[in-house]
Design a protein around this motif. Sequence first.
Motif, short mmCIF file in Angstrom:
data_model
loop_
_atom_site.label_atom_id
_atom_site.label_comp_id
_atom_site.label_asym_id
_atom_site.label_seq_id
_atom_site.Cartn_x
_atom_site.Cartn_y
_atom_site.Cartn_z
N PRO A 134 34.34 41.75 39.80
CA PRO A 134 34.77 40.57 40.64
C PRO A 134 35.49 39.34 39.83
O PRO A 134 36.48 38.72 40.44
CB PRO A 134 33.33 40.16 40.91
N GLU A 135 35.18 39.27 38.71
CA GLU A 135 36.05 38.20 37.68
C GLU A 135 37.57 38.48 37.69
O GLU A 135 38.17 37.37 37.75
CB GLU A 135 35.54 38.12 36.55
N LEU A 136 37.90 39.98 38.05
CA LEU A 136 39.38 40.00 38.00
C LEU A 136 40.00 39.79 39.31
O LEU A 136 40.94 39.18 39.42
CB LEU A 136 39.62 41.58 37.74
N ASP A 154 45.77 49.89 43.68
CA ASP A 154 44.61 50.71 42.90
C ASP A 154 43.85 49.80 41.80
O ASP A 154 42.98 50.60 41.18
CB ASP A 154 45.17 51.88 42.17
N GLY A 155 44.31 48.53 41.58
CA GLY A 155 43.42 47.86 40.74
C GLY A 155 42.12 47.20 41.49
O GLY A 155 41.95 47.79 42.49
N PRO A 156 41.37 46.40 41.01
CA PRO A 156 41.85 45.58 39.66
C PRO A 156 40.87 46.62 38.51
O PRO A 156 39.97 47.09 38.77
CB PRO A 156 41.38 44.34 39.65
N LEU A 157 41.55 46.61 37.40
CA LEU A 157 40.95 47.32 36.09
C LEU A 157 41.14 46.41 34.76
O LEU A 157 42.17 46.02 34.76
CB LEU A 157 41.63 48.63 35.86
N ASN A 168 36.56 49.08 43.04
CA ASN A 168 37.13 48.43 41.76
C ASN A 168 36.73 47.05 41.59
O ASN A 168 36.43 46.18 40.81
CB ASN A 168 38.59 48.58 41.49
N ALA A 169 37.07 46.38 43.03
CA ALA A 169 36.85 44.73 43.16
C ALA A 169 35.40 44.58 43.03
O ALA A 169 35.05 43.68 42.45
CB ALA A 169 37.54 44.46 44.57
N VAL A 206 34.55 43.25 52.76
CA VAL A 206 33.45 42.44 52.03
C VAL A 206 33.65 41.58 50.65
O VAL A 206 33.49 40.55 50.27
CB VAL A 206 32.20 43.10 52.26
N VAL A 207 34.21 42.59 49.71
CA VAL A 207 34.50 42.31 48.43
C VAL A 207 36.14 41.77 48.13
O VAL A 207 36.29 41.35 47.13
CB VAL A 207 34.33 43.68 47.69
N LEU A 208 36.72 41.78 49.14
CA LEU A 208 38.15 41.34 49.06
C LEU A 208 38.18 40.07 49.77
O LEU A 208 39.32 39.75 50.29
CB LEU A 208 39.26 42.29 49.83
#
Length: 207
Positions: free
Chosen positions: A71-73, A37-40, A66-67, A111-113
């Motif tokens: 994106p830095e996380l 469920d993250g990243p937070l 969230n990702a 795409v973001v993962l």
Amino acid sequence: MIGDIRYQMPAMVQWLYRGVTWRGDKTRKVAYLTFDDGPLPMVTPRVLEILKHYQVPATFFMVGENAERYPELVQMVIEEGHKIGNHTFNHLKGIRVTTKDYMNNVAKADVVLQGTRLFRPPYGKMSGAQKKALNERGYRICLWDVLTHDYDAAYSSEQMVAIVKRYTRHGSIINFHDSVKSNERMLAALPQVIEYLQNEGYVLETL
Ligand SMILES: [Zn+2]
């Protein structure tokens, strides 16, 4: 010993519900920490700090939105030697939507993962057709062997540690959440869980 299905599915259920990974390597003393469920920003860096302290890797099943926002996380998790998995773009419950919509949502998260091929369905729920489509697209669908209930405020960190002690076995995939709901109780349980597993001789790996 008879288990409790709230924390671990019986072997028969795990066997019947195929095409998914419930456990990793059953032939050696290995366990897998997973965080959903993250990243937070208020939770994930604190999980990373604990993992770094004990020098253990984990797998993070991230929600695409969230990702995308942090994106830095995502980068931090990868750079610190952990693996990421897809948990849909907005925590979609599989059975509620068509397979086409579900797969589009998964692809949007992809795409973001960074094209990860690990996948965990939110709520552990998906239809047979959705499971088949995911497998056909090369996803390894990972459920869990031990459910800590960290998202449920009725469970104290002590109870979560007790669940891990009672149910972890060779190849167990242990489910936590780096979410706001789990936050403090999960963070309090995590060091105790890692210390217990290490003392018992478990090696912790990524999926
Ligand atoms: Zn989830």
